[in-house]
Design a protein around this motif. Structure first.
Motif, short mmCIF file in Angstrom:
data_model
loop_
_atom_site.label_atom_id
_atom_site.label_comp_id
_atom_site.label_asym_id
_atom_site.label_seq_id
_atom_site.Cartn_x
_atom_site.Cartn_y
_atom_site.Cartn_z
N GLU A 1 1.07 -1.27 -0.10
CA GLU A 1 0.14 0.27 0.01
C GLU A 1 0.86 1.21 0.27
OE1 GLU A 1 -2.91 0.40 3.17
OE2 GLU A 1 -3.56 2.18 2.36
N ASP B 1 -12.07 -0.33 2.19
CA ASP B 1 -11.01 0.11 3.29
C ASP B 1 -11.89 0.19 4.65
OD1 ASP B 1 -8.56 0.41 4.40
OD2 ASP B 1 -8.18 2.19 3.35
N GLU C 1 -8.16 1.86 -3.09
CA GLU C 1 -8.84 1.70 -1.89
C GLU C 1 -9.66 2.79 -1.59
OE1 GLU C 1 -5.99 0.69 1.32
OE2 GLU C 1 -5.48 -0.91 0.39
N LYS D 1 -10.91 -4.87 3.38
CA LYS D 1 -9.80 -4.62 4.46
C LYS D 1 -10.61 -4.52 5.98
CE LYS D 1 -6.02 -2.76 3.43
NZ LYS D 1 -4.79 -1.73 3.31
N ASN E 1 -4.87 5.02 -1.94
CA ASN E 1 -5.99 5.46 -1.45
C ASN E 1 -6.56 6.74 -2.13
OD1 ASN E 1 -6.08 4.00 1.41
ND2 ASN E 1 -4.03 4.65 1.24
CA CA Z 1 -6.03 2.33 2.79
#
Ligand code: CA
Ligand code: C2E
Ligand code: CA
Ligand code: CA
Length: 275
Positions: A58, A178, A148, A199, A118
């Motif tokens: 990530e 997320d 995400e 997640k 993100n």
């Molecule tokens: Ca994230």
């Protein structure tokens, strides 16, 4: 009676209390930092809980300012959103992530799996987002990029989210929900979002060994994901005991300090990518 949960992984920032003045200074400096490309990407490994192998990373943004010191993304991302800077930042993030993927690829240390970034709610609101992402990351196959979005962002306008997620998946991007468990999505919507990954929020993982309720929630999220044929990634895994229990419960992947902290690109490559 249910205990209050933190909505994010970030500790409450005392500094926000200094209020207006700090925010004023910060927004000016942030704007300059984004313009001058002074933010840095760090990379945190994601691993398969059975094999221990790297499944991706990530990308997490870091900002060091000479006057303000290190500023947490929990503080500057919301500020960027309020100040209208988030699109510019989001564009930089995608461009930089794609550039780094290409560097690793050509340097013969390719990243296995996907690099996740993100997205913020404002980016998600752009009806041409998928085409925009494709333009910014041209040269990198869409399947190498994971997008995400937090559960609460999905739920702002769930019908629109359903549509956008299908466009993204058709274009080949992987998509994760997320901070799952904190955003009150309904099962009905979960099934309709074209996300491939859930997640599990750090707040459930943190005390799952001591707290039976948290353990039950984690178990339920994993069962739900399995029923919907989605993959699970647990965030904030800090101990081998948590990793073992998650593996036993059927969680697929993990991310957290036990496996590795977020690192600058060169350190990440040295630690995790083998030629
Ligand atoms: Ca994230
Ligand atoms: P997130 O997407 O939930 O990212 C995970 C956060 O958990 C990261 O915080 C990471 O450093 C932290 N973390 C990872 N492993 C552990 C662990 O084992 N224990 C604990 N206590 N924490 C762990 P970080 O880097 O401070 O980022 C905070 C949030 O800021 C991220 O939460 C993400 O929502 C947002 N963010 C960061 N960079 C960007 C960006 O470039 N764009 C956007 N839109 N948001 C970003
Ligand atoms: Ca978060
Ligand atoms: Ca998260």
């Amino acid at each position: 009676h249910a205990k209050q949960r933190e909505n994010s992984t970030c500790p409450y920032t005392q500094t926000m209390r200094h209020g207006l003045q700090r925010r004023q200074v910060m927004s000016e400096r942030l704007s300059a930092a984004i313009n001058e490309h002074k933010l840095k990407l760090y990379f945190q490994p994601q691993v398969d809980l059975i094999s221990g192998r790297l499944t991706g990373a990530e990308a997490l943004c870091r900002w060091y300012d000479a006057e303000l010191g290190w500023v947490s993304p929990c503080e500057f991302i919301p500020l960027a959103e309020e100040c209208g800077l988030i699109r510019m930042h989001g564009d930089w993030l995608l461009t930089e992530a794609a550039r780094q993927l290409s560097v690793w690829q050509t340097g013969n240390t390719p990243l296995p799996g996907r690099l996740s970034v993100n997205l913020s709610a404002q980016q998600f609101a752009d009806p041409h987002l998928t085409a925009h992402i494709a333009r910014l990351t041209a040269g990198v196959p869409p399947s190498a990029i994971g997008l995400e979005l937090t559960e609460s962002e999905f739920m702002r306008d769930p019908d629109q989210a359903v549509e956008i997620t299908h466009t993204m998946r058709r274009a080949g991007y992987l998509l994760a929900i997320d901070d799952f468990g904190t955003g009150y999505s309904s099962l009905a919507y979960l099934r309709r979002f074209a996300a491939d990954t859930l997640k599990i929020d750090i707040s459930f993982v943190r005390e799952m060994l001591e707290n039976k309720n948290d353990r039950t929630i984690v178990k339920t999220i994993i069962a739900m994901a399995q029923a919907l044929e989605m993959k699970t990634v647990a965030e904030g895994v800090e101990t081998p005991e948590q990793a073992r229990l998650l593996a036993e419960m059927g969680c697929n992947e993990a991310q957290g300090y036990w496996f590795g902290h977020p690192l600058p690109a060169d350190e990440f490559a040295a630690a995790w990518l083998t030629p």
